[in-house]
Motif scaffolding. Structure first.
Motif, PDB file in Angstrom:
ATOM      1  N   GLN A 152     -32.032  28.368 -23.576  1.00  0.00           N
ATOM      2  CA  GLN A 152     -32.789  29.240 -22.691  1.00  0.00           C
ATOM      3  C   GLN A 152     -32.143  29.301 -21.316  1.00  0.00           C
ATOM      4  O   GLN A 152     -31.975  30.368 -20.740  1.00  0.00           O
ATOM      5  CB  GLN A 152     -34.190  28.631 -22.530  1.00  0.00           C
ATOM      6  CG  GLN A 152     -35.306  29.581 -22.707  1.00  0.00           C
ATOM      7  CD  GLN A 152     -36.636  28.851 -22.596  1.00  0.00           C
ATOM      8  OE1 GLN A 152     -36.844  27.997 -21.727  1.00  0.00           O
ATOM      9  NE2 GLN A 152     -37.550  29.177 -23.468  1.00  0.00           N
ATOM     10  N   MET A 182     -26.227  31.964 -29.501  1.00  0.00           N
ATOM     11  CA  MET A 182     -25.049  32.835 -29.647  1.00  0.00           C
ATOM     12  C   MET A 182     -25.482  34.235 -30.057  1.00  0.00           C
ATOM     13  O   MET A 182     -24.930  35.232 -29.599  1.00  0.00           O
ATOM     14  CB  MET A 182     -24.085  32.253 -30.678  1.00  0.00           C
ATOM     15  CG  MET A 182     -23.413  30.971 -30.221  1.00  0.00           C
ATOM     16  SD  MET A 182     -22.636  30.096 -31.585  1.00  0.00           S
ATOM     17  CE  MET A 182     -21.083  30.952 -31.656  1.00  0.00           C
ATOM     18  N   SER A 225     -25.532  30.625 -33.967  1.00  0.00           N
ATOM     19  CA  SER A 225     -26.754  29.927 -33.555  1.00  0.00           C
ATOM     20  C   SER A 225     -27.652  30.909 -32.799  1.00  0.00           C
ATOM     21  O   SER A 225     -27.230  31.996 -32.416  1.00  0.00           O
ATOM     22  CB  SER A 225     -26.406  28.749 -32.657  1.00  0.00           C
ATOM     23  OG  SER A 225     -25.955  29.223 -31.407  1.00  0.00           O
ATOM     24  N   ARG A 234     -26.818  36.081 -27.038  1.00  0.00           N
ATOM     25  CA  ARG A 234     -25.720  36.516 -26.171  1.00  0.00           C
ATOM     26  C   ARG A 234     -24.986  37.699 -26.767  1.00  0.00           C
ATOM     27  O   ARG A 234     -24.613  38.635 -26.060  1.00  0.00           O
ATOM     28  CB  ARG A 234     -24.682  35.419 -26.010  1.00  0.00           C
ATOM     29  CG  ARG A 234     -25.048  34.334 -25.089  1.00  0.00           C
ATOM     30  CD  ARG A 234     -24.191  33.162 -25.490  1.00  0.00           C
ATOM     31  NE  ARG A 234     -24.730  31.974 -24.908  1.00  0.00           N
ATOM     32  CZ  ARG A 234     -24.273  31.477 -23.773  1.00  0.00           C
ATOM     33  NH1 ARG A 234     -23.265  32.035 -23.163  1.00  0.00           N
ATOM     34  NH2 ARG A 234     -24.824  30.411 -23.269  1.00  0.00           N
ATOM     35  N   LEU A 242     -32.212  24.172 -23.529  1.00  0.00           N
ATOM     36  CA  LEU A 242     -30.867  24.258 -22.942  1.00  0.00           C
ATOM     37  C   LEU A 242     -30.249  25.627 -23.197  1.00  0.00           C
ATOM     38  O   LEU A 242     -29.536  26.167 -22.349  1.00  0.00           O
ATOM     39  CB  LEU A 242     -29.974  23.142 -23.493  1.00  0.00           C
ATOM     40  CG  LEU A 242     -30.423  21.719 -23.137  1.00  0.00           C
ATOM     41  CD1 LEU A 242     -29.481  20.691 -23.747  1.00  0.00           C
ATOM     42  CD2 LEU A 242     -30.490  21.534 -21.630  1.00  0.00           C
ATOM     43  N   ASP A 270     -34.234  27.202 -27.723  1.00  0.00           N
ATOM     44  CA  ASP A 270     -34.379  25.852 -27.200  1.00  0.00           C
ATOM     45  C   ASP A 270     -34.108  25.820 -25.693  1.00  0.00           C
ATOM     46  O   ASP A 270     -33.460  26.706 -25.159  1.00  0.00           O
ATOM     47  CB  ASP A 270     -33.418  24.909 -27.918  1.00  0.00           C
ATOM     48  CG  ASP A 270     -34.056  24.343 -29.164  1.00  0.00           C
ATOM     49  OD1 ASP A 270     -35.256  24.030 -29.104  1.00  0.00           O
ATOM     50  OD2 ASP A 270     -33.371  24.222 -30.177  1.00  0.00           O
ATOM     51  N   THR A 309     -29.038  28.807 -20.492  1.00  0.00           N
ATOM     52  CA  THR A 309     -27.779  29.554 -20.455  1.00  0.00           C
ATOM     53  C   THR A 309     -28.054  31.060 -20.482  1.00  0.00           C
ATOM     54  O   THR A 309     -27.344  31.827 -19.837  1.00  0.00           O
ATOM     55  CB  THR A 309     -26.856  29.163 -21.631  1.00  0.00           C
ATOM     56  OG1 THR A 309     -27.506  29.487 -22.856  1.00  0.00           O
ATOM     57  CG2 THR A 309     -26.517  27.691 -21.615  1.00  0.00           C
TER      58      THR A 309
END
Lengths: 342, 357
Positions: free
Chosen positions: B210, B179, B176, B182, B208, B206, B212
């Protein structure tokens, strides 16, 4: 007053068989004339699909969409044409939605001429043609003024590549206005525009509402923008195809009830260091959004929700229920609990 | 959510007294085009201090991305960096980045200074699995101990809170957006660079997701003291993550200072304009205003202050003389002839105008 747009249990599937996804799952929404409604949610929540169905670009798989009380799928040709004119959409990407080979004048004049021809069909004759041209030219100039592309003469002969993103989006709005719409779906209409220019675009759209009685469905992923644009209106929050919460904007922002709304509000980065530090974040149990191909049972938010009640949230699909503070919430567990966010 | 991960290999940097790891001195970048020379960056002088995170903010065309790419020398061939100097320092040695030959340049990138790009999907080779790409990178930097590289990368994946088993043998398209971002951050840390440059690290993600990524970057900053340069059009990224902020306009830094100064005591009209144009979610209901006009044509820049055609305080002087950065407070600089007028405006009208609710 009767709603101008009404969605009744509208569902949209894409694909079929094992690849079928439910992009929009039985949503209902009434929009009154003059109202501003914001549809917010993350990518894949179905907000754009909903917008496209409202303007007739996509047919719903199930349910009905009503324009001024009339089911659009059951309209006769004349009524349908009138509906398609009255309900317009402004797309996100002004680089893709304008024809690169046409000047601003051509883009605005074409629908004006067509619109005029339709209205006066039958009475048209050769002698009026020049006059009609002049009318169109005058109207095009008026429209550019309405969207603040002034001095008008400077913009009429420009091609899209000669305009900035904000100016292009204004042309998109002017083009939508050629057919005197009563309802505009603005799908992420200011997302690609630089921040310093966004506000003037939003203010221009607000002015259309006041001066031309245009009703707006404003689709965005940006809660701060939704709050600003729809402060006197309503916000509807979607998650994986369903409406999870809706209500008057001030209530939804300051006292949200659905854990997903709270998660979003808490997660939005703030353009203010103190607010950013103070802000309460709702910790989710999982960061990953479930696949639309394999949606969780019950409440689709339950695998991520910190307030999950086992045996309840994962089995029953929660219904949108009215709350006394305004609006409705699809979460029986938290609907009466004051928000910890904000 | 945080797992104990051994990142002891990361060298903590002495934050006191040491020389800044990166110094930009009067850096200019221009692009050759048929219509003329596009002056994308015009005389940027900036130190990136050890352990600090500096945010370059500005709108499209402000030169922020060009500057970032210029630092790691990834500009297109039609770009020219001249005049100007980019000095990189590590362990007492000093590098003149602009005169590095190909070999040392490759070493400098990634090992000394790693960049995380805006579009996480394009940064991956679509036909290679994540691990193959990581292994290629390590080999290119003459790190040939496969076990060691894998061990390190697994640690890094855990640090960015990914499930290593899920990611390491995946193709980029199988991950995603969050992911991927990251993973990209994990790869950028592979060779323990001293400096991280992050170009729009959360744009297009998105909300949420963003969050993280912001939390992850905050851990890099607070726990591991990475020296970071953020490039973003989003004021919120600066507010969330930066120690210092540099506002860029038309290729120049027009204001530079500690994050609180830029957000609460801005002295350049453009910084103030940006702050007044951006709504908050939890800050009550503000009246917003936009900056009139649009950014200047970089081929044909206006005379004097480049912001004067859009500036509410502009005077005769502004259209003739270009202001330079001057001290307006401790470590706070602004390039404007009318910083007093900006200060008065804020005193009189407040920073943001609250609407009664």
């Amino acid at each position: 007053m009767a709603p101008i747009i009404e969605l009744r249990n509208v569902t949209k599937y894409f694909g079929s068989g094992r690849d079928q996804v439910t992009a929009v799952d039985s949503i209902s929404l009434d929009i009154e004339p003059g109202e501003i409604v914001c549809l917010v949610g993350e990518s894949g929540c179905g907000k754009s699909t909903t917008g496209r169905m409202v303007v007739g670009l996509l047919p719903p798989s199930e349910g009905q969409i009503l324009y001024q009380g009339q089911d659009i799928s059951a309209m006769d040709k004349a009524d349908y044409q009138q509906y398609r004119r009255a309900v317009q959409i402004i797309h996100q990407d002004p680089y893709a939605s304008l024809n690169p080979t046409q000047t601003v004048r051509q883009m605005i004049a074409a629908p004006l001429l067509r619109h005029q021809a339709q209205r006066s069909s039958g009475s048209a004759n050769g002698s009026g043609r020049r006059e009609r041209r002049r009318d169109v030219e005058r109207r095009a100039a008026e429209l550019l003024e309405i969207v603040d592309l002034t001095p008008v003469a400077e913009f009429l002969d420009k091609y899209p590549h000669q305009l900035s993103g904000g100016q292009r989006q204004r042309v998109s709005v002017a083009r939508a206005l050629t057919v005197e719409p009563k309802f505009i779906v603005a799908d992420e209409a200011v997302s690609m525009v630089d921040v310093s220019i966004r506000v003037s675009l939003l203010n221009m759209l607000s002015r259309l509402k006041d001066e031309f009685d245009v009703t707006f469905l404003f689709i965005t992923h940006d809660l701060a923008l939704a709050k600003y644009f729809a402060w006197e209106g309503r916000i509807t929050v979607m998650y994986l195809g369903r409406i999870v919460e809706e209500g008057p904007t001030p209530r939804l922002i300051t006292d949200s009830r659905h854990p997903y709304t709270q998660a979003l509000l808490g997660a939005v980065p703030e353009a203010d260091p103190e607010l950013a530090k103070k802000k309460v974040h709702l910790e989710l149990r999982s960061a990953e959004i479930p696949s639309l191909l394999n949606l969780p049972t019950g409440c689709t938010f339950h695998p991520r929700c910190p307030y999950i009640v086992e045996g309840e949230c994962d089995t029953a699909v929660p219904l949108l229920e009215h709350i006394s503070d305004g609006g409705s919430v699809a979460c029986p567990v938290r609907k009466s609990e004051p928000s910890l966010i904000v | 959510m945080s797992q104990a991960t051994d990142l002891s290999w990361h060298q903590n940097i002495d934050e006191n007294g040491s020389q800044p790891p990166l110094s930009l001195q009067d850096v200019h970048v221009s692009y050759r085009t048929r219509k003329g020379s596009v002056q994308a960056v015009r005389g940027v002088t900036l130190d990136l201090k050890a352990g600090e995170s500096l945010a370059l903010i500005g709108e499209s065309g402000s030169g922020k991305t060009t500057l970032g790419l210029g630092i790691v020398r990834l500009l297109v061939e039609t770009a020219e960096v001249s005049p100007g100097k980019i000095i990189y320092r590590r362990d007492g040695r000093e590098l003149d980045v602009l005169s590095l030959a190909d070999g040392p340049l490759r070493e400098f990138r990634w090992r000394d200074c790693a960049m995380v790009f805006q579009s996480a999907l394009n940064a991956f080779n679509p036909v290679l699995k994540v691990w193959d790409q990581v292994w290629d990178t390590a080999k290119a930097h003459r790190w040939n101990n496969r076990e060691e590289v894998r061990e390190r990368f697994l640690d890094l994946l855990r640090f960015v809170q990914l499930d290593p088993a899920r990611v390491i043998d995946s193709y980029a398209h199988e991950l995603s957006g969050g992911m991927r971002q990251r993973t990209l951050i994990a790869i950028s840390l592979l060779l323990d660079p001293q400096i991280l440059i992050l170009d729009e690290p959360t744009t297009a993600l998105d909300i949420l997701t963003q969050r993280t990524i912001i939390d992850l970057l905050r851990r890099l900053k607070e726990d591991l003291h990475f020296t970071m340069l953020f490039i973003s059009h989003d004021l919120a990224i600066a507010a969330e993550l930066a120690d210092r902020v540099a506002t860029m306009y038309a290729g120049q830094v027009v204001e530079l200072g500690p994050v609180e100064d830029i957000f609460y005591r801005p002295r350049h009209p453009y910084s103030l304009g940006l702050i007044r144009a951006v709504p908050t979610v939890t800050g009550g209901f503000e009246e917003l205003s936009s900056i009139p006009g649009s950014p200047p044509d970089l081929i044909n820049l206006p005379a004097g202050c480049k912001f004067h055609p859009r500036c509410p305080y502009a005077s005769e002087r502004c259209s003739n003389e270009e202001p330079q950065l001057e001290r307006v407070g401790d470590n706070h600089f602004a390039a404007c002839w009318h910083t007093d007028a900006v200060e008065e405006d804020i005193e009189r009208n407040g920073l943001r105008v609250r609407r009664s609710t």
